[in-house]
Design a protein around this motif. Sequence first.
Motif, PDB file in Angstrom:
ATOM      1  N   ASP A  17       0.794  -1.216   0.000  1.00 34.20           N
ATOM      2  CA  ASP A  17       0.000   0.000   0.000  1.00 34.20           C
ATOM      3  C   ASP A  17       0.826   1.264   0.000  1.00 34.20           C
ATOM      4  OD1 ASP A  17       0.963  -0.494   2.492  1.00 34.20           O
ATOM      5  OD2 ASP A  17      -0.884  -0.010   3.567  1.00 34.20           O
ATOM      6  N   ASP A  18       2.139   1.158   0.193  1.00 38.88           N
ATOM      7  CA  ASP A  18       3.017   2.316   0.078  1.00 38.88           C
ATOM      8  C   ASP A  18       3.793   2.202  -1.228  1.00 38.88           C
ATOM      9  OD1 ASP A  18       2.254   3.364   2.471  1.00 38.88           O
ATOM     10  OD2 ASP A  18       3.888   2.459   3.621  1.00 38.88           O
ATOM     11  N   SER A  19       3.898   3.276  -1.973  1.00 36.70           N
ATOM     12  CA  SER A  19       4.564   3.247  -3.270  1.00 36.70           C
ATOM     13  C   SER A  19       5.992   3.732  -3.142  1.00 36.70           C
ATOM     14  CB  SER A  19       3.816   4.138  -4.262  1.00 36.70           C
ATOM     15  OG  SER A  19       4.000   5.492  -3.913  1.00 36.70           O
ATOM     16  N   ILE A  20       6.715   3.667  -4.269  1.00 40.13           N
ATOM     17  CA  ILE A  20       8.115   4.087  -4.259  1.00 40.13           C
ATOM     18  C   ILE A  20       8.258   5.591  -4.128  1.00 40.13           C
ATOM     19  CG2 ILE A  20       8.842   2.121  -5.658  1.00 40.13           C
ATOM     20  CD1 ILE A  20       8.992   4.037  -8.041  1.00 40.13           C
ATOM     21  N   LEU A  87       8.853  10.887 -10.462  1.00 36.44           N
ATOM     22  CA  LEU A  87       9.459  11.050  -9.148  1.00 36.44           C
ATOM     23  C   LEU A  87       9.440  12.504  -8.706  1.00 36.44           C
ATOM     24  CD1 LEU A  87      12.515   8.625  -9.461  1.00 36.44           C
ATOM     25  CD2 LEU A  87      10.379   8.241  -8.225  1.00 36.44           C
ATOM     26  N   ALA A  88       9.613  13.417  -9.650  1.00 35.12           N
ATOM     27  CA  ALA A  88       9.634  14.839  -9.293  1.00 35.12           C
ATOM     28  C   ALA A  88       8.254  15.325  -8.866  1.00 35.12           C
ATOM     29  CB  ALA A  88      10.150  15.661 -10.469  1.00 35.12           C
ATOM     30  N   LYS A  89       7.205  14.920  -9.593  1.00 33.00           N
ATOM     31  CA  LYS A  89       5.850  15.347  -9.265  1.00 33.00           C
ATOM     32  C   LYS A  89       5.212  14.493  -8.183  1.00 33.00           C
ATOM     33  CE  LYS A  89       3.093  16.714 -12.525  1.00 33.00           C
ATOM     34  NZ  LYS A  89       3.055  18.161 -12.264  1.00 33.00           N
ATOM     35  N   GLN A  90       5.780  13.292  -7.960  1.00 33.93           N
ATOM     36  CA  GLN A  90       5.261  12.342  -6.979  1.00 33.93           C
ATOM     37  C   GLN A  90       3.799  11.991  -7.256  1.00 33.93           C
ATOM     38  OE1 GLN A  90       6.255  12.917  -2.875  1.00 33.93           O
ATOM     39  NE2 GLN A  90       8.260  13.788  -3.312  1.00 33.93           N
ATOM     40  N   THR A  91       3.443  11.980  -8.506  1.00 33.04           N
ATOM     41  CA  THR A  91       2.130  11.510  -8.927  1.00 33.04           C
ATOM     42  C   THR A  91       2.223  11.068 -10.385  1.00 33.04           C
ATOM     43  OG1 THR A  91      -0.239  12.042  -9.048  1.00 33.04           O
ATOM     44  CG2 THR A  91       1.307  13.769  -9.725  1.00 33.04           C
ATOM     45  N   TRP A  92       1.468  10.033 -10.751  1.00 36.33           N
ATOM     46  CA  TRP A  92       1.519   9.476 -12.105  1.00 36.33           C
ATOM     47  C   TRP A  92       0.496  10.192 -12.982  1.00 36.33           C
ATOM     48  CZ3 TRP A  92       4.905   6.457 -14.508  1.00 36.33           C
ATOM     49  CH2 TRP A  92       4.561   5.911 -15.747  1.00 36.33           C
ATOM     50  N   ILE A  93       0.957  10.806 -14.054  1.00 34.58           N
ATOM     51  CA  ILE A  93       0.090  11.619 -14.902  1.00 34.58           C
ATOM     52  C   ILE A  93      -0.073  11.030 -16.303  1.00 34.58           C
ATOM     53  CG2 ILE A  93       0.695  13.743 -13.675  1.00 34.58           C
ATOM     54  CD1 ILE A  93       2.588  14.426 -15.976  1.00 34.58           C
ATOM     55  N   PHE A  94       0.436   9.812 -16.540  1.00 37.09           N
ATOM     56  CA  PHE A  94       0.497   9.273 -17.897  1.00 37.09           C
ATOM     57  C   PHE A  94      -0.555   8.206 -18.187  1.00 37.09           C
ATOM     58  CE2 PHE A  94       4.801  10.596 -16.641  1.00 37.09           C
ATOM     59  CZ  PHE A  94       5.026  11.572 -17.601  1.00 37.09           C
ATOM     60  N   GLY A  95      -1.420   7.891 -17.231  1.00 36.20           N
ATOM     61  CA  GLY A  95      -2.492   6.941 -17.487  1.00 36.20           C
ATOM     62  C   GLY A  95      -2.107   5.496 -17.195  1.00 36.20           C
ATOM     63  N   ARG A 168      -3.333   3.580  -9.201  1.00 35.45           N
ATOM     64  CA  ARG A 168      -4.347   3.676  -8.155  1.00 35.45           C
ATOM     65  C   ARG A 168      -4.143   4.937  -7.335  1.00 35.45           C
ATOM     66  NH1 ARG A 168      -0.960  -0.541  -5.946  1.00 35.45           N
ATOM     67  NH2 ARG A 168       0.102   0.144  -4.056  1.00 35.45           N
ATOM     68  N   GLU A 169      -5.131   5.260  -6.525  1.00 38.97           N
ATOM     69  CA  GLU A 169      -5.035   6.422  -5.656  1.00 38.97           C
ATOM     70  C   GLU A 169      -4.275   6.068  -4.389  1.00 38.97           C
ATOM     71  OE1 GLU A 169      -8.901   7.925  -4.871  1.00 38.97           O
ATOM     72  OE2 GLU A 169      -9.092   8.917  -6.811  1.00 38.97           O
ATOM     73  N   ASP A 170      -3.554   7.052  -3.882  1.00 39.03           N
ATOM     74  CA  ASP A 170      -2.784   6.870  -2.655  1.00 39.03           C
ATOM     75  C   ASP A 170      -2.765   8.211  -1.936  1.00 39.03           C
ATOM     76  OD1 ASP A 170      -1.286   5.649  -0.746  1.00 39.03           O
ATOM     77  OD2 ASP A 170       0.612   5.777  -1.830  1.00 39.03           O
ATOM     78  N   TYR A 171      -2.272   8.219  -0.717  1.00 37.19           N
ATOM     79  CA  TYR A 171      -2.169   9.450   0.057  1.00 37.19           C
ATOM     80  C   TYR A 171      -0.711   9.711   0.395  1.00 37.19           C
ATOM     81  CZ  TYR A 171      -7.217   9.194   0.736  1.00 37.19           C
ATOM     82  OH  TYR A 171      -8.572   9.151   0.526  1.00 37.19           O
ATOM     83  N   ASP A 172      -0.277  10.966   0.259  1.00 38.01           N
ATOM     84  CA  ASP A 172       1.084  11.313   0.645  1.00 38.01           C
ATOM     85  C   ASP A 172       1.126  11.599   2.141  1.00 38.01           C
ATOM     86  OD1 ASP A 172      -0.023  13.825   1.004  1.00 38.01           O
ATOM     87  OD2 ASP A 172       0.840  14.665  -0.825  1.00 38.01           O
ATOM     88  N   ILE A 177      -4.381  13.357  -1.829  1.00 39.78           N
ATOM     89  CA  ILE A 177      -4.546  12.265  -2.795  1.00 39.78           C
ATOM     90  C   ILE A 177      -3.612  12.450  -3.982  1.00 39.78           C
ATOM     91  CG2 ILE A 177      -6.161  11.163  -4.398  1.00 39.78           C
ATOM     92  CD1 ILE A 177      -8.416  11.873  -2.539  1.00 39.78           C
ATOM     93  N   ARG A 178      -2.999  11.367  -4.399  1.00 41.63           N
ATOM     94  CA  ARG A 178      -2.145  11.365  -5.585  1.00 41.63           C
ATOM     95  C   ARG A 178      -2.323  10.029  -6.301  1.00 41.63           C
ATOM     96  NH1 ARG A 178       3.666  10.737  -2.437  1.00 41.63           N
ATOM     97  NH2 ARG A 178       3.154   8.789  -1.371  1.00 41.63           N
ATOM     98  N   LEU A 179      -1.863   9.963  -7.534  1.00 39.06           N
ATOM     99  CA  LEU A 179      -1.915   8.732  -8.309  1.00 39.06           C
ATOM    100  C   LEU A 179      -0.537   8.104  -8.340  1.00 39.06           C
ATOM    101  CD1 LEU A 179      -4.081   9.897 -11.359  1.00 39.06           C
ATOM    102  CD2 LEU A 179      -4.839   8.772  -9.257  1.00 39.06           C
ATOM    103  N   VAL A 180      -0.492   6.794  -8.145  1.00 31.32           N
ATOM    104  CA  VAL A 180       0.786   6.085  -8.173  1.00 31.32           C
ATOM    105  C   VAL A 180       0.695   4.915  -9.143  1.00 31.32           C
ATOM    106  CG1 VAL A 180       1.419   6.722  -5.819  1.00 31.32           C
ATOM    107  CG2 VAL A 180       0.131   4.622  -6.205  1.00 31.32           C
TER     108      VAL A 180
END
Length: 359
Positions: A17-20, A87-95, A168-172, A177-180
Amino acid sequence: MSNFTRSKVTNITNPEDDSIVSNDFSTSLGALILGLVFLLGVPGNLFIVWSILARIRRRSVTTLLILNLACADGFLMALTIVFVIYLAKQTWIFGDPMCKVLFYLCNANMYASIFLITLMSVHRLVAVVFPKKVMVVASRKIVRRVLVCMWVLVMLFALPSLIFRDVREDYDERKKIRLVCAPNHTLPRHVRFQYALETVSGFILPYAVIITSYVLILRRLRQTKFRRKVRSENLILAIVVTFGLFWLPYHVINMIQVAAEWYDDNSPTKHKLDHIWKSSRAVTSALAFISSCANPVLYTFAGKSYIKQNGFAFMARLFEGTSLDSGVNKKSRSGQAENMALSEANSTNNTVSAVKNGT
């Protein structure tokens, strides 16, 4: 219910449940490493490809293997910019499709790189230790077939990274909320299968073949007439150690994650192991990327003595010296193979000397 909401609900029981991107220091360091790798690896590998395709007419087995390695590494280096942004934005924006495909290609490159390096080691072993068989078992026709089979295996071995990954959605740390783009292993055995497969088939077995090959090569070279001139130990040690330094941390983290899945969820040991791999995954993955830009640096130092005389063609001149299967003497096959084996020993000495002069 949206796909991301379903992923989020499923993630409650997901052991990963924790991402990189959950660790700020690890994420920042990983982004820095990948940025440097991109700036060095893309032009370096493109230069190797250009040198071989534009400057070398008769391509040896070794050159074909180097060409495949440079293409695989160069393609991977071009993808690093996506991961730097991630890694810089800490969220996945590419689908979601890009999440699966990009990590699949990265995993495929890992297998391709180590398999090609292993093939180089085995080819050198045959040329030096079994010179009378090199014309039969290491011809360009056979090598091309081996390469096709290798790429098929690479695509198959990398499939778990395509299957076990999604967005999926995750929390920093600030509960935002962010996407990972993260693994979606729903069962512990999925984790054990994927990462054990990567480490055993993508590191332990090939690395054992590489070490065994070079040990046999050194033993053979010490028995040749070039015995007093052979200084291959340093070059061979550099190849083996460099590969190990870049990839060993990644596979150690794999084994730590696998080990964590054998413990109960409430076990203190599991919590410690989970903390280790979660906080280290981004850095060790970035270090593994460095191996794809290390070869151009090594070749540059090895061919430094050719730069003044050959200019931008120095890389082609270096690769021409590795040719083992372009014999021009009209002798018997066995005699020709023996001469090529001795030429390989001499070429190794010259390369070692060039590396030492370059450093």
